[in-house]
Structure formats: C-alpha cells, structure tokens
Design an enzyme around this catalytic site. Sequence first.
Site, PDB file in Angstrom:
ATOM      1  N   ASP A 197      45.384  40.826  39.713  1.00 42.26           N
ATOM      2  CA  ASP A 197      44.237  40.273  39.895  1.00 42.26           C
ATOM      3  C   ASP A 197      43.228  40.001  38.539  1.00 42.26           C
ATOM      4  OD1 ASP A 197      42.491  38.533  41.536  1.00 42.26           O
ATOM      5  OD2 ASP A 197      41.595  40.271  42.364  1.00 42.26           O
TER       6      ASP A 197
ATOM      7  N   HIS B 126      46.755  32.862  33.774  1.00 41.91           N
ATOM      8  CA  HIS B 126      48.093  33.261  34.532  1.00 41.91           C
ATOM      9  C   HIS B 126      48.831  33.264  33.327  1.00 41.91           C
ATOM     10  CE1 HIS B 126      46.055  32.563  38.183  1.00 41.91           C
ATOM     11  NE2 HIS B 126      46.207  31.327  38.366  1.00 41.91           N
TER      12      HIS B 126
ATOM     13  N   GLY C  87      41.921  34.472  36.528  1.00 40.08           N
ATOM     14  CA  GLY C  87      41.088  33.481  36.513  1.00 40.08           C
ATOM     15  C   GLY C  87      39.646  34.191  35.781  1.00 40.08           C
TER      16      GLY C  87
ATOM     17  N   LEU D  64      65.939  49.673  37.863  1.00 40.86           N
ATOM     18  CA  LEU D  64      64.967  49.403  38.415  1.00 40.86           C
ATOM     19  C   LEU D  64      65.070  48.188  39.407  1.00 40.86           C
ATOM     20  CD1 LEU D  64      61.561  49.584  38.577  1.00 40.86           C
ATOM     21  CD2 LEU D  64      61.626  47.507  36.966  1.00 40.86           C
TER      22      LEU D  64
HETATM   23  C1  FPP Z   1      45.341  36.864  40.261  1.00 37.09           C
HETATM   24  O1  FPP Z   1      44.400  36.465  39.588  1.00 37.09           O
HETATM   25  C2  FPP Z   1      46.625  36.279  39.813  1.00 37.09           C
HETATM   26  C3  FPP Z   1      47.460  35.389  40.728  1.00 37.09           C
HETATM   27  C4  FPP Z   1      47.187  34.624  41.919  1.00 37.09           C
HETATM   28  C5  FPP Z   1      48.760  35.106  40.160  1.00 37.09           C
HETATM   29  C6  FPP Z   1      49.466  36.288  39.402  1.00 37.09           C
HETATM   30  C7  FPP Z   1      50.545  35.380  38.542  1.00 37.09           C
HETATM   31  C8  FPP Z   1      51.079  35.730  37.463  1.00 37.09           C
HETATM   32  C9  FPP Z   1      50.637  36.936  36.580  1.00 37.09           C
HETATM   33  C10 FPP Z   1      51.957  34.861  36.564  1.00 37.09           C
HETATM   34  C11 FPP Z   1      53.312  34.478  37.082  1.00 37.09           C
HETATM   35  C12 FPP Z   1      54.043  35.946  37.713  1.00 37.09           C
HETATM   36  C13 FPP Z   1      55.153  36.362  37.262  1.00 37.09           C
HETATM   37  C14 FPP Z   1      55.781  37.263  38.217  1.00 37.09           C
HETATM   38  C15 FPP Z   1      56.140  35.565  36.257  1.00 37.09           C
HETATM   39  P1  FPP Z   1      43.175  35.320  40.062  1.00 37.09           P
HETATM   40  O2  FPP Z   1      43.688  33.986  39.601  1.00 37.09           O
HETATM   41  O3  FPP Z   1      42.883  35.431  41.429  1.00 37.09           O
HETATM   42  O4  FPP Z   1      42.058  35.875  39.289  1.00 37.09           O
HETATM   43  P2  FPP Z   1      40.333  35.651  39.521  1.00 37.09           P
HETATM   44  O5  FPP Z   1      40.449  36.513  40.848  1.00 37.09           O
HETATM   45  O6  FPP Z   1      39.845  36.279  38.391  1.00 37.09           O
HETATM   46  O7  FPP Z   1      40.131  34.297  40.030  1.00 37.09           O
END
Ligand code: FPP
Length: 259
Positions: free
Chosen positions: A37, A54, A40, A148
């Site tokens: 998390d 991301h 953003g 793994l």
């Molecule tokens: C949460 O941050 C993150 C996600 C919903 C997506 C996670 C995805 C990746 C790290 C990239 C792709 C993954 C792989 C496994 C290749 P948020 O956008 O909710 O952040 P915020 O809470 O600060 O808005």
Amino acid sequence: MSLQDLLEVVPSGSEDQALLRAIDFARLPRHVAVIMDGNGRWAKLRHKPRVEGHRAGIASVRDVVETSARLGLQVLTLYAFSVENWKRPQSEVTTLMGLLKRYLRSELDTLLRNNIRFRVIGRMEELPADVQDELRRGMERTADRSGLLFNIALNYGGRTEITDAVRRLAADVAAGRREAGAIDEDTLSSCLYTAGLPDPDLLIRTSGEMRVSNFLLWQIAYAEIWVTDVLWPDFRRKHLLQAVADYQKRERRYGGIAK
Ligand code: FPP
C-alpha cells in the site's frame, strides 16, 4: 537457500547484514503475506501521477520476491489487485494490468533461475484475456519449480473467496456428495484458493494503515501483523528482514497461555 545465499548479495558491514545475523533460520515464517500500500501517496509526494507509484512499486516487488527466495520462505503472497480495485479510474486499472504483464514477461527468467513457482489467487477468469494468457504462461513455465511459491492475489477478495468455497460445499451437499455435519475447518480450508498451503504466519502492511482490507480473511486468523509507515515503492530487503526479525520476537499463543 540459506544465510550464505543472502550474505552473498548483502554488502558487508551494512544494516542488512546485521539484520540477517539476527534472524534465526530455523524459525522462519513459512508463509509471508503482504498488503502493498501507499503507491499513490508515494507518487503524490513527488508531484507525479498515481501510476508512477505503481511503476516504482515493481522494483519493491522484485526485491521482496528475490529476498524471500534467498531466505528460504515457503510461500510469499502479494496483494496486487482486489475485487474492489475495479472502482479506480479506468486508466489506472489499465496501467496496473499492463505493468503486471510487463513484469511477468521481464521477470520470468529470473523466477525460473531462482527456482520460484508462480501462481495467481483470485478470480483470474474475470481479468482481461491478454493478462490471463501471460499469467497462465508464467504459471505453466514455473510449475515444476520447487523453491519459493510466489502467489499474486489478483481480482482477489477474502469474502469472495469464502463465498465461492461455501457455494462449492453447498452444491456438494445438495448433490449428496457430502454430509453437512461432516464439514469442518479443514474442509473449508481445502476449498480456498490457498488449499494445501500453510496459513500466513506473518502479515505485512505498508504505508501505516491499520486495516486488513479483505485480504486472506480466513487464513490470517493467527497471523502476526507487522505494519510499517514505509510506502510500498520504498520497501526493500531490509524492511522484510526487519519484519522477520520482529516476528521472531513475538510470542505466538494461538489462544493458549504462555509456556
Ligand atoms: C496500493 O497502493 C497498491 C496497489 C493497489 C497495487 C499494487 C501493485 C503494484 C505494486 C504493481 C504491480 C504488481 C505486481 C505484483 C507486478 P495505492 O494505490 O492504494 O496507494 P495509496 O493508498 O497511497 O493511494
């Protein structure tokens, strides 16, 4: 994999090395699950569009997967996209799907080399067809790896998973294949996406939020929870090692009393 494997890639005298030496390799968590998390917020702090967070988060994924394999963990599960994430702007969803495809393409050789088996948990059939093809290719190519197990939770929801399992069991009972009274916790576990895997011992959440966000609800019943303020794109090997070292200091009682 072993301490030796990790020491090979960790600079001597570094914080990572000190952390590594603090870890008891005989008592590693078998399964580590991560709620990634803060992508953003990471981007916002840099006045960049959310998707840049991301994109930057991919480097953290790479680091954590490699470290988990070298540590000798059995299972690593990363929460990449929830059933609720479809509510995000279409452009963000499209970018996430694109990143996932690109990640798999570019990382497949590394996964194979590191003896990592890749799997998806979630309603994969609802993902775009081209993403499904890439995921299936990754799963097929790595199916025989014995190190793994790297699970990506995609279009995943804990309640959806339990609902799907209950539906299957109800159908079995209705068809006379199963006795309602014979259903126990193990039966339900065996109908989840994680059937046959150990439950997570350690659940990590980045960016400081104190929520489980519909992730592995059944499986985390006794998981130790470790929350860090670090935003996912800044999360690296040393944070994972810190989490494991802290986990080893916890006393797990499973509802019993101290020994
Ligand atoms: C949460 O941050 C993150 C996600 C919903 C997506 C996670 C995805 C990746 C790290 C990239 C792709 C993954 C792989 C496994 C290749 P948020 O956008 O909710 O952040 P915020 O809470 O600060 O808005």
